[in-house]
Motif scaffolding. Sequence first.
Motif, short mmCIF file in Angstrom:
data_model
loop_
_atom_site.label_atom_id
_atom_site.label_comp_id
_atom_site.label_asym_id
_atom_site.label_seq_id
_atom_site.Cartn_x
_atom_site.Cartn_y
_atom_site.Cartn_z
N MET A 1 0.85 -1.19 0.00
CA MET A 1 0.00 0.00 0.00
C MET A 1 0.88 1.24 0.00
N ILE A 2 0.59 2.17 -0.89
CA ILE A 2 1.32 3.44 -0.95
C ILE A 2 0.30 4.57 -1.03
N GLY A 3 0.41 5.53 -0.09
CA GLY A 3 -0.48 6.68 -0.14
C GLY A 3 -1.13 6.96 1.19
N SER A 4 -2.07 7.90 1.20
CA SER A 4 -2.85 8.27 2.37
C SER A 4 -1.93 8.64 3.54
N THR A 5 -2.29 8.23 4.75
CA THR A 5 -1.49 8.51 5.94
C THR A 5 -1.13 7.18 6.61
N GLU A 6 -0.11 7.22 7.46
CA GLU A 6 0.30 5.99 8.14
C GLU A 6 -0.85 5.42 8.98
N GLU A 7 -1.58 6.29 9.65
CA GLU A 7 -2.71 5.83 10.46
C GLU A 7 -3.77 5.14 9.60
N ALA A 8 -4.07 5.73 8.44
CA ALA A 8 -5.07 5.14 7.56
C ALA A 8 -4.58 3.81 6.99
N LEU A 9 -3.30 3.73 6.65
CA LEU A 9 -2.75 2.48 6.12
C LEU A 9 -2.79 1.38 7.17
N GLN A 10 -2.49 1.73 8.42
CA GLN A 10 -2.57 0.74 9.49
C GLN A 10 -4.00 0.23 9.66
N GLY A 11 -4.96 1.18 9.60
CA GLY A 11 -6.36 0.79 9.72
C GLY A 11 -6.82 -0.09 8.56
N ALA A 12 -6.40 0.27 7.34
CA ALA A 12 -6.77 -0.52 6.17
C ALA A 12 -6.14 -1.91 6.24
N LEU B 1 -0.12 -2.51 -10.11
CA LEU B 1 -0.37 -1.22 -9.45
C LEU B 1 -1.82 -0.80 -9.69
N ALA B 2 -2.60 -0.75 -8.64
CA ALA B 2 -4.03 -0.45 -8.74
C ALA B 2 -4.30 0.94 -8.16
N CYS B 3 -4.80 1.84 -8.99
CA CYS B 3 -5.06 3.23 -8.59
C CYS B 3 -6.46 3.33 -8.00
N PHE B 4 -6.55 3.33 -6.67
CA PHE B 4 -7.85 3.21 -6.02
C PHE B 4 -8.23 4.40 -5.15
N GLY B 5 -7.52 5.52 -5.26
CA GLY B 5 -7.95 6.75 -4.59
C GLY B 5 -8.25 6.58 -3.11
N ALA B 6 -9.51 6.83 -2.73
CA ALA B 6 -9.89 6.84 -1.31
C ALA B 6 -10.26 5.45 -0.79
N GLY B 7 -10.04 4.41 -1.57
CA GLY B 7 -10.46 3.07 -1.17
C GLY B 7 -9.90 2.63 0.18
N LEU B 8 -8.63 2.93 0.45
CA LEU B 8 -8.03 2.53 1.72
C LEU B 8 -8.57 3.36 2.87
N ASP B 9 -8.82 4.65 2.62
CA ASP B 9 -9.39 5.51 3.66
C ASP B 9 -10.78 5.03 4.08
N PHE B 10 -11.55 4.54 3.11
CA PHE B 10 -12.87 4.00 3.45
C PHE B 10 -12.75 2.79 4.37
N VAL C 1 -0.63 -11.31 3.39
CA VAL C 1 0.70 -10.84 3.75
C VAL C 1 0.88 -9.44 3.17
N VAL C 2 1.26 -8.48 4.02
CA VAL C 2 1.55 -7.12 3.58
C VAL C 2 3.07 -6.96 3.57
N ALA C 3 3.64 -6.83 2.37
CA ALA C 3 5.09 -6.81 2.22
C ALA C 3 5.68 -5.41 2.27
N TYR C 4 4.86 -4.39 2.01
CA TYR C 4 5.40 -3.03 1.91
C TYR C 4 4.28 -2.04 2.16
N ARG C 5 4.63 -0.97 2.88
CA ARG C 5 3.65 0.06 3.19
C ARG C 5 4.37 1.39 3.28
N LEU C 6 3.82 2.41 2.62
CA LEU C 6 4.45 3.73 2.63
C LEU C 6 3.39 4.82 2.59
N ALA C 7 3.48 5.73 3.55
CA ALA C 7 2.64 6.94 3.55
C ALA C 7 3.55 8.11 3.22
#
Length: 249
Positions: free
Chosen positions: A107-118, A188-197, A130-136
């Motif tokens: 997951m790349i994008g949004s905020t660290e808090e949102a990525l953790q929640g997603a 690479l999937a461009c999903f905008g606000a999908g993770l924030d939801f 398995v989540v191999a990589y995450r970057l806010a």
Amino acid sequence: MSLITRNGRTVRITHDTQEALFATLRERLRHRRGFRLATVNLDHMTRIGSDARFARAYDAMDIVVADGRPIVWLSRLAGRPAQLMPGSDLVVPLARLATDEGRPIAMIGSTEEALQGAEAYLRAEVPGLVVAYRLAPPMGFDPEGPAAEDALRDLEASGAGLCYLALGAPKQEMMAVRGAALAPSVGLACFGAGLDFLAGHQRRAPRWMRVLALEWLWRALEAPRRMVPRYARCFAILPGLAWRAWRAR
């Protein structure tokens, strides 16, 4: 089918059904072949008509599906009906697909808090994920800058097979294009606000409003200063898009 903007630029919807989409994605994941996936909506069509860089990014997409009822209606008008496939509805099914094929996600994008929640949401929904990589990325992140290059190289090295880009348009689409060379084995999937939801950082419209094609009204009421001008631009181009879709029929 292709949608034509007022200045003649085209956006091609590559997959009309979710069944066809998932068949392609499964094959790509299984054989470690990357891809670039975008979900076109009316807002994207307004930007493509005026932003050459965004138009070039869409031209480079491997996969484009219909996001938003107006795009579905236009496809029917053109005689090539496309199934509604919002990016927000694809996040969990794609995570399941990647996990079934033994590929980690990123997951790349949004905020660290949102990525953790997603991530927490997806782990609960998809056993074995398995989540191999995450970057806010920080504010001002440039998808064409050196930090984006480093992120894409790290993504490729992580072994992830699928990465959700939640940077907002057009940044996420531009970064996906760079990924073709720098992260060639990653989808690479461009999903905008999908993770924030998923994380609950943005509220999605209730299901009944989505069924009645009123999600735009919900979003306009949630953030009127930002969304009302955007929807005004969308409604302004709709008659021209409809006319060109009818002629293409």
